[in-house]
Design an enzyme around this catalytic site. Sequence first.
Site: not given
Length: 273
Positions: A157, A161
């Site tokens: 990600h 995040k």
Amino acid sequence: MSAAPRIGILGAGGRMGRILIQAVQQAGYQLGAAVVRPESTLIGADAGELAGIGSIGVKLTGSLAEVLEDCDVVIDFSTPAATSEHLKLCREAGVAIVIGTTGMSDEQKAELDETAKHIPVVYAANYSVGVNVSIKLLELAAKVFGDTVDIEVIEAHHRHKVDAPSGTALMMGEAIADTLGRNLKEVAVYGREGHTGPRDRQTIGFETIRGGDIVGEHTVMFIGEGERVEVTHKATNRMNFAAGAVRAAAWVVGREARKYDMKDVLGLNDVQV
């Protein structure tokens, strides 16, 4: 349920919130409310203008309690603490809720389960149709391979995040563990370093990558002797998550009080593996 359910967006000022506003409009539903943090400087702004779709006459507010009567269902992609408060308010008002918040504690998940005894709740770590189809494929692979392979979950990600592994990676791991009759908390291995010794085939490994602007990528490897099967899902934008959440919101209005997930919404529980 009306033909066009009134959908409220919680956390409307964030990146996902803005995309959800777009998704509601694209689906032809009515935006009932758009809620931001009480201290937000966005309060009073037009939700459509914030989302880049032009004025729609819905002003951003900092109070969910004040606008719940304008909603048949709300979608919550906020924070665990905020979601706990939203659950209480929705329960009191009898309004259904769709939750995409990740990083919730066991205590907060217990609160969610209790609330679902009183109002319909959809809870999923990922609302992408593709991800949920992938999970069904993982259940099939786990059932076929059983204990004959090593299983690794790799997720990537963007650098912003804050939780790891991702909720989707854990959801995938739980689906595999449940299929194999294992408890994920007992068999999960998060990262490896140093002298780890031989791999225990009963374990399910997780590896996390964070960097750049990766929207979300998940690969599960079923690694045997002489062959390897990989199930991969890659997201290139966030609209697929938002569209799935809006689909879930429209679906859950008028349902009986209990906890649902995207497999219920998509009818995947009726598909035998």
